[in-house]
Design a protein around this motif. Structure first.
Motif, PDB file in Angstrom:
ATOM      1  N   ALA A 263      43.827  69.268   8.031  1.00 50.28           N
ATOM      2  CA  ALA A 263      43.145  69.249   6.773  1.00 50.28           C
ATOM      3  C   ALA A 263      41.657  68.725   6.843  1.00 50.28           C
ATOM      4  CB  ALA A 263      43.865  68.775   5.630  1.00 50.28           C
ATOM      5  N   PHE A 264      41.732  67.562   7.606  1.00 48.75           N
ATOM      6  CA  PHE A 264      40.260  66.766   7.394  1.00 48.75           C
ATOM      7  C   PHE A 264      39.212  67.935   8.625  1.00 48.75           C
ATOM      8  CE2 PHE A 264      37.400  64.116   9.950  1.00 48.75           C
ATOM      9  CZ  PHE A 264      36.791  63.651   8.894  1.00 48.75           C
ATOM     10  N   LEU A 265      39.905  68.349   9.580  1.00 50.96           N
ATOM     11  CA  LEU A 265      39.047  69.328  10.330  1.00 50.96           C
ATOM     12  C   LEU A 265      38.498  70.305   9.749  1.00 50.96           C
ATOM     13  CD1 LEU A 265      40.620  68.883  13.950  1.00 50.96           C
ATOM     14  CD2 LEU A 265      38.559  67.808  12.965  1.00 50.96           C
ATOM     15  N   VAL A 266      39.713  71.120   9.019  1.00 53.35           N
ATOM     16  CA  VAL A 266      39.177  72.517   8.489  1.00 53.35           C
ATOM     17  C   VAL A 266      38.039  71.842   7.371  1.00 53.35           C
ATOM     18  CG1 VAL A 266      39.994  74.062   6.608  1.00 53.35           C
ATOM     19  CG2 VAL A 266      41.450  73.617   8.871  1.00 53.35           C
ATOM     20  N   TRP A 267      38.180  71.098   6.425  1.00 54.27           N
ATOM     21  CA  TRP A 267      37.351  70.463   5.487  1.00 54.27           C
ATOM     22  C   TRP A 267      35.770  70.171   6.030  1.00 54.27           C
ATOM     23  CZ3 TRP A 267      37.210  71.040   0.394  1.00 54.27           C
ATOM     24  CH2 TRP A 267      35.956  70.241  -0.065  1.00 54.27           C
ATOM     25  N   MET A 268      35.836  69.701   7.308  1.00 55.29           N
ATOM     26  CA  MET A 268      34.786  69.274   7.667  1.00 55.29           C
ATOM     27  C   MET A 268      33.882  70.504   8.563  1.00 55.29           C
ATOM     28  SD  MET A 268      34.156  66.161   6.729  1.00 55.29           S
ATOM     29  CE  MET A 268      32.673  65.619   7.786  1.00 55.29           C
ATOM     30  N   LEU A 269      34.642  71.286   9.032  1.00 50.65           N
ATOM     31  CA  LEU A 269      33.928  72.388   9.691  1.00 50.65           C
ATOM     32  C   LEU A 269      33.491  73.579   8.673  1.00 50.65           C
ATOM     33  CD1 LEU A 269      36.507  72.834  12.707  1.00 50.65           C
ATOM     34  CD2 LEU A 269      34.482  71.868  12.672  1.00 50.65           C
ATOM     35  N   PHE A 270      34.342  73.706   7.712  1.00 55.44           N
ATOM     36  CA  PHE A 270      34.001  74.896   7.078  1.00 55.44           C
ATOM     37  C   PHE A 270      33.561  74.633   5.391  1.00 55.44           C
ATOM     38  CE2 PHE A 270      37.201  76.543   9.773  1.00 55.44           C
ATOM     39  CZ  PHE A 270      36.230  77.288  10.625  1.00 55.44           C
ATOM     40  N   PHE A 271      33.998  73.496   4.596  1.00 51.68           N
ATOM     41  CA  PHE A 271      33.652  73.473   3.389  1.00 51.68           C
ATOM     42  C   PHE A 271      32.756  72.274   2.929  1.00 51.68           C
ATOM     43  CE2 PHE A 271      38.147  75.302   3.686  1.00 51.68           C
ATOM     44  CZ  PHE A 271      37.848  76.294   3.007  1.00 51.68           C
ATOM     45  N   ASP A 272      32.824  71.363   4.007  1.00 52.81           N
ATOM     46  CA  ASP A 272      31.885  70.117   3.666  1.00 52.81           C
ATOM     47  C   ASP A 272      30.150  70.656   3.496  1.00 52.81           C
ATOM     48  OD1 ASP A 272      31.427  67.221   3.442  1.00 52.81           O
ATOM     49  OD2 ASP A 272      30.551  67.366   5.491  1.00 52.81           O
ATOM     50  N   ARG A 273      29.503  69.731   3.010  1.00 55.74           N
ATOM     51  CA  ARG A 273      27.894  70.060   2.666  1.00 55.74           C
ATOM     52  C   ARG A 273      27.492  70.175   4.272  1.00 55.74           C
ATOM     53  NH1 ARG A 273      24.701  65.282   0.195  1.00 55.74           N
ATOM     54  NH2 ARG A 273      23.340  65.582   1.711  1.00 55.74           N
ATOM     55  N   ASN A 274      27.712  69.284   5.024  1.00 53.17           N
ATOM     56  CA  ASN A 274      27.152  69.250   6.415  1.00 53.17           C
ATOM     57  C   ASN A 274      28.265  70.226   7.335  1.00 53.17           C
ATOM     58  OD1 ASN A 274      24.768  67.970   5.535  1.00 53.17           O
ATOM     59  ND2 ASN A 274      26.176  66.069   5.598  1.00 53.17           N
ATOM     60  N   ASP A 275      28.518  71.320   7.154  1.00 57.09           N
ATOM     61  CA  ASP A 275      29.417  71.837   7.986  1.00 57.09           C
ATOM     62  C   ASP A 275      28.487  72.611   9.339  1.00 57.09           C
ATOM     63  OD1 ASP A 275      28.028  73.846   6.741  1.00 57.09           O
ATOM     64  OD2 ASP A 275      29.632  75.479   6.231  1.00 57.09           O
TER      65      ASP A 275
END
Length: 101
Positions: A18-30
């Motif tokens: 979940a953390f990886l998916v969030w960081m790769l696609f949904f985060d401000r700095n994807d």
């Protein structure tokens, strides 16, 4: 099958995914944002080097003008098409050849 089921139910694996998916696609700095930033940075560095070269050329011209009066006359003739009273100036320019179909 049991091993696969236990991996899927592992809370640490789920949290990591979940953390990886969030960081790769949904985060401000994807990844897409970081890629566009790198592309923009490369363009800005190219522009910077161009303007540094132009600035050096202009500084050299200014120094030449200050030290040599013939340089002022050369620049006035070449850039601004100025002439003396008893002179005629002929501007020769290259014409691109016409393409035949």
């Amino acid at each position: 099958m049991q091993r696969l089921w236990s991996l899927i139910r592992n809370k640490y694996l789920l949290a990591t995914l979940a953390f990886l998916v969030w960081m790769l696609f949904f985060d401000r700095n994807d990844f897409a944002t970081q890629y566009s930033y790198q592309k923009q940075r490369a363009n800005l560095e190219t522009e910077r080097s161009f303007y540094l070269k132009e600035n050096a050329a202009i500084i050299k011209t200014i120094n030449d003008i200050r030290s040599n009066p013939q340089e002022v006359q050369r620049i006035a003739r070449e850039k601004y098409k100025m002439k003396k009273d008893n002179e005629d100036i002929y501007v020769v320019s290259k014409v691109a050849p016409k393409e035949t179909p």
